[in-house]
Design an enzyme around this catalytic site. Structure first.
Site, PDB file in Angstrom:
ATOM      1  N   TYR A 135      73.758   7.339 -12.165  1.00 41.10           N
ATOM      2  CA  TYR A 135      72.766   7.637 -13.205  1.00 41.10           C
ATOM      3  C   TYR A 135      72.263   6.341 -13.824  1.00 41.10           C
ATOM      4  O   TYR A 135      73.053   5.424 -14.055  1.00 41.10           O
ATOM      5  CB  TYR A 135      73.381   8.505 -14.313  1.00 41.10           C
ATOM      6  CG  TYR A 135      72.895   9.930 -14.265  1.00 41.10           C
ATOM      7  CD1 TYR A 135      71.536  10.206 -14.392  1.00 41.10           C
ATOM      8  CD2 TYR A 135      73.779  10.989 -14.084  1.00 41.10           C
ATOM      9  CE1 TYR A 135      71.073  11.505 -14.325  1.00 41.10           C
ATOM     10  CE2 TYR A 135      73.316  12.297 -14.013  1.00 41.10           C
ATOM     11  CZ  TYR A 135      71.961  12.549 -14.137  1.00 41.10           C
ATOM     12  OH  TYR A 135      71.498  13.822 -14.078  1.00 41.10           O
ATOM     13  N   GLU A 189      69.331   6.276 -16.481  1.00 37.20           N
ATOM     14  CA  GLU A 189      68.181   6.537 -17.354  1.00 37.20           C
ATOM     15  C   GLU A 189      67.761   5.266 -18.084  1.00 37.20           C
ATOM     16  O   GLU A 189      68.613   4.528 -18.582  1.00 37.20           O
ATOM     17  CB  GLU A 189      68.511   7.641 -18.362  1.00 37.20           C
ATOM     18  CG  GLU A 189      68.269   9.017 -17.757  1.00 37.20           C
ATOM     19  CD  GLU A 189      69.167  10.081 -18.314  1.00 37.20           C
ATOM     20  OE1 GLU A 189      70.376   9.821 -18.438  1.00 37.20           O
ATOM     21  OE2 GLU A 189      68.654  11.174 -18.609  1.00 37.20           O
ATOM     22  N   ASP A 210      44.120   8.363  -7.371  1.00 39.16           N
ATOM     23  CA  ASP A 210      45.285   8.918  -6.675  1.00 39.16           C
ATOM     24  C   ASP A 210      45.112   8.575  -5.202  1.00 39.16           C
ATOM     25  O   ASP A 210      44.296   9.184  -4.507  1.00 39.16           O
ATOM     26  CB  ASP A 210      45.331  10.433  -6.910  1.00 39.16           C
ATOM     27  CG  ASP A 210      46.489  11.103  -6.188  1.00 39.16           C
ATOM     28  OD1 ASP A 210      47.063  10.480  -5.265  1.00 39.16           O
ATOM     29  OD2 ASP A 210      46.813  12.254  -6.534  1.00 39.16           O
ATOM     30  N   THR A 256      52.052   8.737  -3.756  1.00 41.59           N
ATOM     31  CA  THR A 256      53.355   9.053  -3.181  1.00 41.59           C
ATOM     32  C   THR A 256      53.719   7.887  -2.274  1.00 41.59           C
ATOM     33  O   THR A 256      52.879   7.045  -1.944  1.00 41.59           O
ATOM     34  CB  THR A 256      53.316  10.359  -2.373  1.00 41.59           C
ATOM     35  OG1 THR A 256      52.203  10.310  -1.478  1.00 41.59           O
ATOM     36  CG2 THR A 256      53.197  11.573  -3.269  1.00 41.59           C
ATOM     37  N   LYS A 312      53.586   8.943   2.678  1.00 45.75           N
ATOM     38  CA  LYS A 312      52.510   9.328   3.610  1.00 45.75           C
ATOM     39  C   LYS A 312      52.183   8.119   4.492  1.00 45.75           C
ATOM     40  O   LYS A 312      53.061   7.666   5.220  1.00 45.75           O
ATOM     41  CB  LYS A 312      51.319   9.857   2.813  1.00 45.75           C
ATOM     42  CG  LYS A 312      51.674  11.140   2.015  1.00 45.75           C
ATOM     43  CD  LYS A 312      50.477  11.750   1.340  1.00 45.75           C
ATOM     44  CE  LYS A 312      50.801  13.086   0.691  1.00 45.75           C
ATOM     45  NZ  LYS A 312      51.176  12.977  -0.729  1.00 45.75           N
ATOM     46  N   ARG A 316      60.391  10.137   0.469  1.00 40.31           N
ATOM     47  CA  ARG A 316      59.652  11.035  -0.422  1.00 40.31           C
ATOM     48  C   ARG A 316      59.867  10.550  -1.852  1.00 40.31           C
ATOM     49  O   ARG A 316      60.993  10.538  -2.347  1.00 40.31           O
ATOM     50  CB  ARG A 316      60.156  12.467  -0.288  1.00 40.31           C
ATOM     51  CG  ARG A 316      60.008  13.028   1.092  1.00 40.31           C
ATOM     52  CD  ARG A 316      60.134  14.520   1.090  1.00 40.31           C
ATOM     53  NE  ARG A 316      58.881  15.092   0.672  1.00 40.31           N
ATOM     54  CZ  ARG A 316      57.890  15.370   1.504  1.00 40.31           C
ATOM     55  NH1 ARG A 316      57.992  15.127   2.784  1.00 40.31           N
ATOM     56  NH2 ARG A 316      56.773  15.901   1.049  1.00 40.31           N
TER      57      ARG A 316
HETATM   58  N1  DSN Z   1      51.001  18.151   0.059  1.00 36.77           N
HETATM   59  C1  DSN Z   1      50.288  16.910   0.203  1.00 36.77           C
HETATM   60  C2  DSN Z   1      49.369  16.926   1.360  1.00 36.77           C
HETATM   61  O1  DSN Z   1      49.745  17.501   2.376  1.00 36.77           O
HETATM   62  O2  DSN Z   1      48.290  16.361   1.320  1.00 36.77           O
HETATM   63  C3  DSN Z   1      49.600  16.528  -1.048  1.00 36.77           C
HETATM   64  O3  DSN Z   1      50.474  16.567  -2.101  1.00 36.77           O
END
Ligand code: DSN
Length: 425
Positions: free
Chosen positions: A58, A60, A204, A230, A233, A239
């Site tokens: 932990y 925080e 974003d 994120t 990707k 993730r």
């Molecule tokens: N779920 C993602 C996507 O597939 O684009 C976006 O959050």
């Protein structure tokens, strides 16, 4: 002395059911052509960091300012991740603690808006994201979204409409970015629109962060007040999520993540983000980012040759959105038939879709994962041929099985990063 839950292979001994399912997933990812544009293959190093003892801790707070003791190593891990993020993207400030994309975006609302405030973003059905004000998301229920979209005639983002809406509605916050945008986003234009409206500008870049890092898409860093992404990707990390911001917004945004929305950060994820950021700063990353775009263009060209209707007529990035209306098959029927045939993508609404989101007119596909395997233009042409065959006869089970075997055969020549399972003698 070993206990029953230590050592290599311990999961297979203590929980063979879960171990078997993980191995089955490994085979699935190895044997399929994975075209979901938000997915990828992480390296073995990223997987190792994700599966480390850092999950036990932990912490925080932020490095040097924690609410728990024992942070000698976690502080260093998080500091390294933050510094790597700043260096890779040229940002003044970074925060790698958000659990994933939607919580990261929520931190932006918490920092800049009060409940009921107006913000502007891309319409979900035109390529936006749930967390950009969908009525079923907290962001659409607690705030007042107004949306821009794409032009009906070109399928491309309508910057004039965005400017008009911003002038009329005076949103406090403007989002650029989304999840089904096949064209380069003009961040300069959004920055100007936000400036004219006196709005905070948030980008974003979850889908294109890896392209930005690899120099294959313009960056909003320096133009936007805050950039969210994120990490799993095109960026090819675990993730998770992070934001990059101007220094002037650092305090408010950090406070919004912790203690505003979250407790302890997921330190195993932070370590894996750091590893992924080091990989993204390495010499192999720009060629990988370029290959993603080249492959998407090759796949788009091959689909166009076969009579597919692509939203906006093609792609500039990693993503292709196909309107199947003229093919006489729904996106869901096509996606399920293709999955049986070893080609994994997702059904998706297309702009102005007359069908419902759970059985829409389109499919969405992209090239990050196949590019990570080293596939190229020749493989993209084969994939387009298989897609055409299967979409033309979605009920043909023999064709599906034959195609799945051909797909697996092709995949054998392109080892997937991070995948160790091997059935070869
Ligand atoms: N779920 C993602 C996507 O597939 O684009 C976006 O959050």
């Amino acid at each position: 002395m070993r206990t029953s839950d230590t050592g290599a292979g311990s999961l297979a001994r203590t929980d063979p059911e879960i171990a078997g399912l993980i191995e089955a997933e490994e085979r699935r990812e190895r044997d399929k052509v994975r075209l979901i544009p938000s997915e990828n293959y992480v390296s073995r190093s990223v997987l190792e960091a994700t599966g480390s003892v850092l999950t036990n801790k932990y912490s925080e707070g932020y490095p040097g300012r924690r609410y728990y003791e024992g942070q000698q190593f976690v502080d260093q891990v998080e500091t390294i991740a933050v510094e790597r993020a700043k260096a890779l993207f040229g940002a003044e400030h970074a925060n790698v603690q958000p659990y994933s994309g939607s919580p990261c975006n929520l931190a932006v609302y918490l920092a800049f808006l009060k409940p009921g405030d107006t913000f502007m973003s891309m319409e979900l059905a035109h390529g936006g994201h749930l967390s950009h004000g969908s009525p079923v998301s907290i962001t659409g229920r607690y705030f007042r979204p107004v949306h821009y979209g794409v032009r009906r005639d070109t399928g491309r983002l309508d910057y004039d409409q965005a400017r008009d809406i911003a002038k009329r509605e005076r949103p406090k916050l403007i989002w650029a970015g989304g999840t089904a945008i096949p064209r380069t986003i003009d961040f300069e234009a959004f920055s100007e629109i936000a400036r004219e409206a006196g709005a905070v500008f948030a980008a974003d870049v979850a889908h294109i962060a890896g392209l930005i890092a690899g120099g294959a898409h313009p960056s909003p860093v320096g133009l936007a007040d805050v950039v969210t992404t994120t990490t799993h990707k095109t960026l090819r990390g675990p993730r998770g999520a992070m934001f990059l911001s101007k220094a002037e917004h650092a305090k408010e945004l950090d406070r919004s993540v912790f203690p505003g929305l979250q407790g302890g950060p997921h330190n195993h994820t932070t370590a894996a983000i750091a590893v992924a950021l080091k990989e993204a700063a390495g010499p192999d990353f720009p060629p990988y980012a370029r290959r993603i775009v080249e492959n998407a263009k090759a796949l788009a060209a091959a689909l166009l040759e076969r009579g597919f209707d692509l939203v906006s007529g093609g792609t500039d990035n990693h993503l292709i959105l196909v309107d199947l209306t003229a093919k006489g098959v729904s996106g869901k029927v096509a996606a399920k038939a293709l999955d049986r045939a070893g080609i994994e993508l997702n059904f998706n609404t297309v702009p102005f879709d007359p069908r419902k989101p759970f059985d829409p007119s389109g499919i969405r596909l992209g090239t990050p994962a196949v590019s990570s395997r080293g596939m190229g233009a020749g493989e993209m042409r084969r994939i387009a041929g298989w897609i055409d065959d299967v979409v033309s006869a979605p009920g043909d089970e023999d064709l599906g099985a034959r195609t799945a075997a051909d797909v697996a055969e092709m995949c054998r020549a392109f080892p997937a990063p991070g995948i160790l399972v091997n059935d070869e003698p």
